[in-house]
Structure formats: structure tokens, C-alpha cells
Design a protein around this motif. Structure first.
Motif, short mmCIF file in Angstrom:
data_model
loop_
_atom_site.label_atom_id
_atom_site.label_comp_id
_atom_site.label_asym_id
_atom_site.label_seq_id
_atom_site.Cartn_x
_atom_site.Cartn_y
_atom_site.Cartn_z
N ALA A 41 0.83 -1.21 0.00
CA ALA A 41 0.00 0.00 0.00
C ALA A 41 0.86 1.26 0.00
O ALA A 41 0.57 2.23 -0.71
CB ALA A 41 -0.93 0.00 1.22
N LEU A 42 1.93 1.24 0.78
CA LEU A 42 2.84 2.38 0.82
C LEU A 42 3.56 2.55 -0.52
O LEU A 42 3.81 3.67 -0.96
CB LEU A 42 3.86 2.20 1.95
CG LEU A 42 3.29 2.19 3.37
CD1 LEU A 42 4.38 1.92 4.39
CD2 LEU A 42 2.59 3.51 3.68
N PHE A 43 3.87 1.44 -1.17
CA PHE A 43 4.48 1.51 -2.51
C PHE A 43 3.50 2.13 -3.51
O PHE A 43 3.90 2.93 -4.37
CB PHE A 43 4.88 0.12 -2.99
CG PHE A 43 6.14 -0.41 -2.36
CD1 PHE A 43 6.82 0.32 -1.40
CD2 PHE A 43 6.65 -1.65 -2.73
CE1 PHE A 43 7.99 -0.17 -0.81
CE2 PHE A 43 7.82 -2.14 -2.16
CZ PHE A 43 8.48 -1.40 -1.20
N ALA A 55 4.15 -2.93 -7.34
CA ALA A 55 3.06 -3.17 -6.39
C ALA A 55 1.73 -3.34 -7.13
O ALA A 55 0.92 -4.22 -6.80
CB ALA A 55 2.97 -2.03 -5.39
N ASP A 56 1.51 -2.50 -8.13
CA ASP A 56 0.28 -2.61 -8.93
C ASP A 56 0.26 -3.91 -9.72
O ASP A 56 -0.79 -4.56 -9.85
CB ASP A 56 0.16 -1.42 -9.89
CG ASP A 56 -0.16 -0.12 -9.17
OD1 ASP A 56 -0.72 -0.18 -8.05
OD2 ASP A 56 0.14 0.96 -9.73
N SER A 105 -3.66 -4.68 0.64
CA SER A 105 -2.98 -3.48 0.14
C SER A 105 -3.97 -2.48 -0.44
O SER A 105 -3.82 -1.26 -0.23
CB SER A 105 -1.94 -3.87 -0.93
OG SER A 105 -2.57 -4.35 -2.11
N GLU A 106 -4.99 -2.96 -1.13
CA GLU A 106 -6.00 -2.07 -1.70
C GLU A 106 -6.86 -1.45 -0.59
O GLU A 106 -7.23 -0.28 -0.65
CB GLU A 106 -6.89 -2.82 -2.68
CG GLU A 106 -6.25 -3.03 -4.04
CD GLU A 106 -5.97 -1.72 -4.75
OE1 GLU A 106 -6.92 -1.02 -5.13
OE2 GLU A 106 -4.78 -1.38 -4.90
N ILE A 108 -5.91 -0.90 2.57
CA ILE A 108 -5.10 0.08 3.30
C ILE A 108 -4.85 1.31 2.45
O ILE A 108 -4.88 2.45 2.95
CB ILE A 108 -3.77 -0.56 3.75
CG1 ILE A 108 -4.05 -1.67 4.77
CG2 ILE A 108 -2.84 0.50 4.35
CD1 ILE A 108 -2.81 -2.40 5.24
N ARG A 109 -4.60 1.12 1.17
CA ARG A 109 -4.38 2.26 0.28
C ARG A 109 -5.60 3.18 0.28
O ARG A 109 -5.48 4.41 0.37
CB ARG A 109 -4.09 1.78 -1.15
CG ARG A 109 -3.79 2.90 -2.14
CD ARG A 109 -3.76 2.39 -3.56
NE ARG A 109 -5.07 1.90 -3.98
CZ ARG A 109 -6.05 2.69 -4.41
NH1 ARG A 109 -5.88 4.00 -4.48
NH2 ARG A 109 -7.20 2.17 -4.77
N ALA A 110 -6.79 2.56 0.18
CA ALA A 110 -8.02 3.36 0.19
C ALA A 110 -8.18 4.10 1.52
O ALA A 110 -8.62 5.26 1.55
CB ALA A 110 -9.22 2.46 -0.06
N GLY A 111 -7.81 3.43 2.62
CA GLY A 111 -7.90 4.07 3.92
C GLY A 111 -6.95 5.25 4.05
O GLY A 111 -7.31 6.29 4.61
#
Length: 219
Positions: A41-43, A55-56, A105-106, A108-111
Motif C-alpha cells: 500500500a505504501l508503494f 506493487a500494482d 494493500s488495496e 489500506i491504500r483506500a484508507g
């Protein structure tokens, strides 16, 4: 209906032993998925393409292919490609952990993206570095917002854990199948296994609700 639960009563302790095996590998998989998912998520939110693109790509592969296929590849392809007889437990942890990381990861990224950008700008204005800003400011707030989604992912992981029976891991599902094959009666042991899974998920759901309430009260 041709049902006779009396025949499987002696086998119930054998089936119940699968609860520990199931929870053991699911717990480790959740930890692996959460740690790797956080890193991914950080990436993904990084402005550096050499971090964001892998990461994607990782997420696309693990979300775009069936979990059982990933499990089979890890368990059967590793010995063929690397001459390493991978243990069943390790195969299960890797497959479920790596798969869960893509979804986590998705989440956490959204959060992280949902956190007010003003807080990021304020932290940067105060000279707070990226790492302490994420650890102390952004991630704690994001965690509160994404907790229901994370719990849902962990619950889904627990239910899908039954797939490891296909590679011979002695989990709850595998033990129910063995009892069914020995007694030539499959419905009763599978029904018992289903009931146990339901109880496990019910408990996890209530734990998640309790944690969510506690976090809201701490605001």
C-alpha cells in the motif's frame, strides 16, 4: 432422509482437532498478508514509479487469478522448479498470505487516501518525515476507517482456508472428508464441519465488532 449422526460421534474429536490446524495457518497467513499488504500500500501511494509499478503488477496478478491456482502452483511447482519439497503448511501460508496481501494493500491504500490531505500537508510543514508521519499520524487514522473491511478480508480468508484440504493439509475440511470416506457417509461429517466453520466465523465477527466499538470509543 437417510441420516445417522450416531456413526460419526466417535469421529467428532478427530474432526475438532482440525480447528487448531486451521487457525494456526490462517493466523500466520493473516500476519503475512497484513505486513506485506501494508508495504504494498505504501508503494502504491509512492510517487516513485519503480515502487508503484511492481506493487500494482503484484496486485493485478494475485487478484486476477484463482486462489486455488496459486495454492497449486506454490505446492506443486516449487518442487519441480527448485528441487525443494515444500511442506504443506508452508505452501498454505504462502498462498493465502500472498493472496491476502493483494486485497489488504488495496484496503489500506483506500484508507490512507481517505485521510484528510490537510493533515499530510500540516505534517510536512512541520518537517515530519514520511515514515513517522505514516506510523504516528496517517496509519492509525486509516486503520479505524478500514477495520470493517480488514475484518471482512480475514473472515473470508478463514472460510477459504478449506481449500488447503486439496493439497492434503489436515485442516477441519480435510478431516471431515477423511471421516466421510471411512464411513461412506459424507453429508453428516461435512455438516459438522460446516457448523464448526459457522461458529468460528460468528466468533470472529463479534470480535471484530467489539474491536471496532472500542476504537470508536477511544476517539
Amino acid at each position: 432422509m437417510n441420516l445417522d449422526f450416531s456413526q460419526i460421534v466417535p469421529s467428532i474429536p478427530f474432526i475438532l482437532e482440525g480447528i487448531g490446524a486451521t487457525l494456526k495457518f490462517v493466523s500466520v497467513s493473516i500476519i503475512v498478508g497484513f505486513i506485506l499488504g501494508t508495504i504494498l500500500a505504501l508503494f502504491k501511494i509512492s510517487k516513485k514509479k519503480w515502487l508503484k509499478w511492481p506493487a500494482d503488477c503484484y496486485t493485478s496478478i494475485f487478484r486476477g487469478t484463482p486462489l486455488i491456482l496459486q495454492l497449486m502452483i506454490i505446492h506443486y511447482a516449487v518442487p519441480q522448479l527448485f528441487a525443494y519439497d515444500i511442506p504443506v503448511f508452508l505452501s498454505a501460508v504462502l498462498a493465502f498470505g500472498l493472496n491476502s496481501a493483494a486485497y489488504v494493500s488495496e484496503i489500506i491504500r483506500a484508507g490512507i487516501m481517505a485521510v484528510d490531505k490537510g493533515q499530510v500537508e500540516a505534517a510536512e510543514a512541520l518537517g515530519v518525515g514520511f515514515r513517522p508521519m505514516m506510523v504516528n499520524i496517517i496509519l492509525p487514522q486509516a486503520t479505524k476507517n478500514i477495520l470493517p473491511a480488514l475484518m471482512n478480508e480475514f473472515i473470508t480468508l478463514t472460510k477459504e482456508s478449506a481449500l488447503v484440504s486439496t493439497i492434503g493439509y489436515m485442516d477441519l475440511m480435510r478431516r471431515a472428508e477423511i471421516v466421510g470416506a471411512q464411513l461412506y457417509r459424507n453429508f453428516e461429517p461435512l455438516l459438522v464441519a460446516g457448523l464448526i466453520y459457522w461458529v468460528m466465523i460468528f466468533i470472529l465477527t463479534n470480535i471484530g465488532s467489539w474491536v471496532e466499538r472500542r476504537m470508536r470509543q477511544s476517539d
